[in-house]
Design a protein around this motif. Sequence first.
Motif, short mmCIF file in Angstrom:
data_model
loop_
_atom_site.label_atom_id
_atom_site.label_comp_id
_atom_site.label_asym_id
_atom_site.label_seq_id
_atom_site.Cartn_x
_atom_site.Cartn_y
_atom_site.Cartn_z
N VAL A 72 0.85 -1.19 0.00
CA VAL A 72 0.00 0.00 0.00
C VAL A 72 0.89 1.24 0.00
CG1 VAL A 72 -1.78 1.28 1.24
CG2 VAL A 72 -1.81 -1.23 1.25
N TRP A 73 0.54 2.21 -0.85
CA TRP A 73 1.27 3.47 -0.84
C TRP A 73 0.31 4.63 -1.07
CZ3 TRP A 73 1.49 -0.09 -4.81
CH2 TRP A 73 1.07 0.33 -6.07
N THR A 74 0.70 5.80 -0.58
CA THR A 74 -0.09 7.01 -0.75
C THR A 74 0.73 8.04 -1.52
OG1 THR A 74 -1.29 6.66 1.32
CG2 THR A 74 -1.30 8.89 0.41
N GLY A 75 0.24 8.41 -2.69
CA GLY A 75 0.96 9.34 -3.54
C GLY A 75 0.14 10.57 -3.88
N ARG A 76 0.85 11.63 -4.24
CA ARG A 76 0.24 12.86 -4.72
C ARG A 76 0.56 12.95 -6.21
NH1 ARG A 76 2.40 12.04 -0.49
NH2 ARG A 76 1.59 12.65 1.55
N TYR A 77 -0.46 12.93 -7.04
CA TYR A 77 -0.28 12.77 -8.48
C TYR A 77 -0.60 14.07 -9.22
CZ TYR A 77 -0.38 7.78 -7.35
OH TYR A 77 -0.11 6.54 -6.82
N LEU A 78 0.31 14.46 -10.12
CA LEU A 78 0.07 15.57 -11.04
C LEU A 78 0.11 14.98 -12.44
CD1 LEU A 78 1.81 16.80 -8.49
CD2 LEU A 78 1.73 18.87 -9.88
N ARG A 79 -1.05 14.99 -13.12
CA ARG A 79 -1.18 14.28 -14.40
C ARG A 79 -1.35 15.25 -15.56
NH1 ARG A 79 -5.12 10.37 -11.23
NH2 ARG A 79 -6.42 12.23 -11.42
N GLY A 80 -0.71 14.91 -16.68
CA GLY A 80 -0.85 15.67 -17.90
C GLY A 80 -1.48 14.83 -19.00
N LYS A 81 -1.18 15.17 -20.23
CA LYS A 81 -1.75 14.45 -21.36
C LYS A 81 -1.21 13.03 -21.48
CE LYS A 81 -2.58 15.00 -26.35
NZ LYS A 81 -2.17 13.66 -26.78
N GLU A 82 0.12 12.90 -21.37
CA GLU A 82 0.77 11.60 -21.52
C GLU A 82 1.71 11.26 -20.37
OE1 GLU A 82 1.24 11.17 -26.33
OE2 GLU A 82 2.61 12.54 -25.31
N THR A 83 2.03 12.21 -19.55
CA THR A 83 3.05 12.03 -18.52
C THR A 83 2.53 12.51 -17.17
OG1 THR A 83 3.95 14.19 -19.09
CG2 THR A 83 4.94 12.28 -20.16
N PRO A 94 6.08 1.74 1.64
CA PRO A 94 6.83 0.87 2.55
C PRO A 94 8.30 0.72 2.17
CG PRO A 94 4.79 -0.19 1.81
CD PRO A 94 4.99 1.02 0.96
N GLY A 95 9.10 0.41 3.16
CA GLY A 95 10.49 0.04 2.94
C GLY A 95 11.38 1.15 2.46
N GLN A 96 12.37 0.77 1.68
CA GLN A 96 13.40 1.68 1.22
C GLN A 96 12.84 2.83 0.38
OE1 GLN A 96 16.54 -0.42 -0.80
NE2 GLN A 96 17.28 1.41 -1.85
N ASP A 97 11.79 2.58 -0.39
CA ASP A 97 11.23 3.62 -1.25
C ASP A 97 10.66 4.79 -0.44
OD1 ASP A 97 11.89 2.12 -3.44
OD2 ASP A 97 9.87 1.35 -3.78
N GLY A 98 10.33 4.55 0.82
CA GLY A 98 9.77 5.59 1.66
C GLY A 98 10.81 6.42 2.39
N GLU A 99 12.09 6.23 2.05
CA GLU A 99 13.15 6.98 2.70
C GLU A 99 13.51 8.23 1.90
OE1 GLU A 99 16.42 4.32 3.25
OE2 GLU A 99 15.25 2.89 4.44
N LEU A 100 13.92 9.26 2.61
CA LEU A 100 14.28 10.54 1.99
C LEU A 100 15.36 10.35 0.93
CD1 LEU A 100 13.82 13.65 2.17
CD2 LEU A 100 15.80 13.71 3.71
#
Length: 294
Positions: A72-83, A94-100
């Motif tokens: 489970v992760w919580t993200g803040r998303y800014l979306r455009g046309k393709e990116t 969780p884990g390493q990805d959640g580190e600064l």
Amino acid sequence: MRIRRLFCMIFAVVLVSAGIGTAHAGEQQLLHYNHAWGTFDRATADAVEHSTYLKEFADFEVRTTTGADGKVWTGRYLRGKETYLEVFGIGDVPGQDGELGSAGLGLSTERDGGIEVLKSRLRAAGSTPIEFLQTRDFGDGKPVPWFDAVFLDDTYERFGAWAMEYRDEYLDDPRSKVGPAQFPGDVSRDRYLPDAYKDRLMRNITLIRLAVTAGDLADTMPLLRAGGFLLRTDPAGVTASKGGTTIRFDQVAMGRTGLKRVEFDLNRVVRRHVEQLGTSTLVVGPGKRAVWTF
């Protein structure tokens, strides 16, 4: 898996057997910038989440997602046309990805079966693709296949890149709110993302700047080559172009890593506006360009 996907798998084998897959790896663009993410301090993540301006700037959403193996992760998303861009705060994933200072990069195909051609190119170049199926749970406890992923190393220091191809099961699920295919085998970014960008300023991401360690950069290079990117190396790092978005990798020591800069193309000309978001600064305009530095 549909017939066209099977056909592309067979076609990829034929290409490699004939020696074409490797020879044309730098000419045919298979992968395109899909999205990048970065993990920032809590003050910055909270400022992004609660910003009134960002809701005007982009198709903006804060979402908690359940993926494969219940992650489970919580993200803040800014979306455009393709990116798009995904912002995490410390501990939001969780884990390493959640580190600064952690960051990631998703590169995607536009046509069904491209991921199979990519895997053939990687093997022909001496790399061993690691395959992964990402799923998404819409809340009923029944994970839906979301996208097929390929990466080259299951361990990294602070940055990882992967290739991805959206699955028919997800694209055809009405809960995904994905538009209809515009051509046979359409698994494109344009199809995947909603059209809400038309009512906002942000159109697309034109440049991403990432600070990565030497080891993480070395692990990423074969994927970029096989994806068809044009790579330019200099004493400070590598610039990957082609595919619509320029991706800059600055080679740094541990402790200095992370997503550092994002440049945007806008839907219309605007006057200059500066938005301070925690320790980051978003400068919008003048003109049809915006720059976000972290």
